[in-house]
Motif scaffolding. Structure first.
Motif, mmCIF file in Angstrom:
data_model
loop_
_atom_site.group_PDB
_atom_site.id
_atom_site.type_symbol
_atom_site.label_atom_id
_atom_site.label_comp_id
_atom_site.label_asym_id
_atom_site.label_seq_id
_atom_site.Cartn_x
_atom_site.Cartn_y
_atom_site.Cartn_z
ATOM 1 N N ASN A 154 73.548 21.059 5.543
ATOM 2 C CA ASN A 154 72.849 19.774 5.529
ATOM 3 C C ASN A 154 72.707 19.099 6.886
ATOM 4 N N SER A 155 73.466 19.534 7.861
ATOM 5 C CA SER A 155 73.324 18.980 9.211
ATOM 6 C C SER A 155 74.094 19.858 10.184
ATOM 7 N N SER A 156 73.960 19.551 11.446
ATOM 8 C CA SER A 156 74.680 20.312 12.470
ATOM 9 C C SER A 156 75.940 19.579 12.924
ATOM 10 N N ALA A 157 76.406 18.617 12.149
ATOM 11 C CA ALA A 157 77.553 17.792 12.544
ATOM 12 C C ALA A 157 78.807 18.611 12.835
ATOM 13 N N LEU A 158 79.000 19.724 12.160
ATOM 14 C CA LEU A 158 80.218 20.517 12.346
ATOM 15 C C LEU A 158 79.996 21.780 13.173
ATOM 16 N N THR A 159 78.802 21.955 13.701
ATOM 17 C CA THR A 159 78.472 23.183 14.421
ATOM 18 C C THR A 159 79.392 23.429 15.610
ATOM 19 N N LYS A 160 79.637 22.421 16.405
ATOM 20 C CA LYS A 160 80.504 22.594 17.581
ATOM 21 C C LYS A 160 81.927 22.988 17.163
ATOM 22 N N ASP A 161 82.409 22.445 16.061
ATOM 23 C CA ASP A 161 83.738 22.815 15.560
ATOM 24 C C ASP A 161 83.750 24.268 15.096
ATOM 25 N N LEU A 162 82.666 24.682 14.459
ATOM 26 C CA LEU A 162 82.578 26.062 13.993
ATOM 27 C C LEU A 162 82.587 27.021 15.181
ATOM 28 N N ILE A 163 81.889 26.652 16.246
ATOM 29 C CA ILE A 163 81.892 27.479 17.458
ATOM 30 C C ILE A 163 83.282 27.489 18.074
ATOM 31 N N LYS A 164 83.851 26.319 18.232
ATOM 32 C CA LYS A 164 85.165 26.176 18.864
ATOM 33 C C LYS A 164 86.229 27.034 18.180
ATOM 34 N N HIS A 165 86.162 27.121 16.859
ATOM 35 C CA HIS A 165 87.185 27.839 16.104
ATOM 36 C C HIS A 165 86.784 29.277 15.750
ATOM 37 N N GLY A 166 85.671 29.745 16.320
ATOM 38 C CA GLY A 166 85.287 31.142 16.162
ATOM 39 C C GLY A 166 84.783 31.525 14.790
ATOM 40 N N ALA A 167 84.163 30.596 14.093
ATOM 41 C CA ALA A 167 83.706 30.876 12.724
ATOM 42 C C ALA A 167 82.683 32.000 12.670
ATOM 43 N N LEU A 168 81.725 31.979 13.587
ATOM 44 C CA LEU A 168 80.680 33.001 13.553
ATOM 45 C C LEU A 168 81.272 34.385 13.793
ATOM 46 N N GLN A 169 82.130 34.510 14.796
ATOM 47 C CA GLN A 169 82.750 35.809 15.088
ATOM 48 C C GLN A 169 83.578 36.300 13.908
ATOM 49 N N GLU A 170 84.349 35.413 13.311
ATOM 50 C CA GLU A 170 85.188 35.802 12.178
ATOM 51 C C GLU A 170 84.333 36.213 10.989
ATOM 52 N N LEU A 171 83.239 35.495 10.771
ATOM 53 C CA LEU A 171 82.359 35.848 9.664
ATOM 54 C C LEU A 171 81.664 37.184 9.927
ATOM 55 N N LEU A 172 81.296 37.426 11.166
ATOM 56 C CA LEU A 172 80.730 38.732 11.521
ATOM 57 C C LEU A 172 81.755 39.838 11.269
ATOM 58 N N ASN A 173 83.024 39.573 11.574
ATOM 59 C CA ASN A 173 84.083 40.543 11.277
ATOM 60 C C ASN A 173 84.172 40.811 9.786
ATOM 61 N N VAL A 174 84.049 39.766 8.979
ATOM 62 C CA VAL A 174 84.089 39.935 7.522
ATOM 63 C C VAL A 174 82.897 40.776 7.069
ATOM 64 N N VAL A 175 81.708 40.497 7.616
ATOM 65 C CA VAL A 175 80.510 41.251 7.243
ATOM 66 C C VAL A 175 80.703 42.725 7.573
ATOM 67 N N GLU A 176 81.261 43.002 8.731
ATOM 68 C CA GLU A 176 81.435 44.389 9.172
ATOM 69 C C GLU A 176 82.565 45.109 8.445
ATOM 70 N N ASN A 177 83.664 44.408 8.181
ATOM 71 C CA ASN A 177 84.886 45.090 7.759
ATOM 72 C C ASN A 177 85.343 44.833 6.330
ATOM 73 N N ASP A 178 84.867 43.788 5.697
ATOM 74 C CA ASP A 178 85.388 43.434 4.381
ATOM 75 C C ASP A 178 84.875 44.405 3.335
ATOM 76 N N THR A 179 85.794 45.031 2.644
ATOM 77 C CA THR A 179 85.425 45.952 1.572
ATOM 78 C C THR A 179 85.568 45.289 0.217
ATOM 79 N N GLY A 180 85.939 44.027 0.241
ATOM 80 C CA GLY A 180 86.203 43.302 -0.997
ATOM 81 C C GLY A 180 84.955 42.719 -1.607
ATOM 82 N N ASP A 181 85.174 41.658 -2.339
ATOM 83 C CA ASP A 181 84.185 41.052 -3.204
ATOM 84 C C ASP A 181 83.468 39.863 -2.573
#
Length: 173
Positions: free
Chosen positions: A114-141
């Motif tokens: 709904n907005s970019s209010a939390l975007t900088k926090d997501l970057i700061k805490h590595g959300a995109l990288q971690e989510l990319l790791n999940v996309v690449e490696n998660d074999t779960g559900d």
């Protein structure tokens, strides 16, 4: 005026099943409408749900992710109050429980919906990288829709903020 049962500091309740059910309840009342957002704020239930993201019990963590994710779904009214859970959700992308990882991914996706209010926090805490790791490696559900939705929305918000997509990807590499 609606009657409200005061659940104050429910994260301190000793029985994990009760903590999990309260988080599930919060997630469900936020699922289809923003109607209860102000009541949740008034009674500090968002703060308690965030604290439950750190709970030792896997079911409490799972439902806490569900609660904070749905609290950020309909609009950005609660984003500032949800800011403290960004690093917790990023960490929960590595949780042993598949459904917790899915709920954490969904919550992070809702935080850019709904907005970019939390975007900088997501970057700061590595959300995109971690989510990319999940996309690449998660074999779960973990639902691929949530992962793709989060990544695409996140990248789109970044370009709206006039940050180079290239520099974002280099930072996350």
């Amino acid at each position: 005026m609606m009657p409200v049962i005061f659940l104050g500091s429910f994260h301190l309740i000793l029985l994990q099943d009760i903590r999990a059910k309260i988080c599930n309840f919060i997630g469900n009342i936020c699922r289809y409408s923003h109607y209860f957002y102000e009541v949740l704020l008034q009674h500090d239930l968002i703060s308690d749900a965030i604290k439950c993201c750190k709970d030792v019990d896997k079911n409490v963590r799972k439902f806490a992710c569900f609660a904070v994710g749905n609290a950020g779904f309909h609009n950005d009214r609660l984003y500032e109050h949800l800011r403290p859970c960004v690093p917790l959700l990023v960490d929960l992308l590595r949780d042993s429980e598949e459904k917790t990882r899915a709920n954490a991914a969904g919550a992070l996706g809702n935080f850019v919906r709904n907005s970019s209010a939390l975007t900088k926090d997501l970057i700061k805490h590595g959300a995109l990288q971690e989510l990319l790791n999940v996309v690449e490696n998660d074999t779960g559900d973990v639902n691929p829709y949530f992962k793709k939705h989060f990544i695409l929305t996140f990248l789109y918000r970044q370009t709206l903020q006039e940050e180079s997509l290239y520099s974002l990807l280099v930072t996350c590499a």
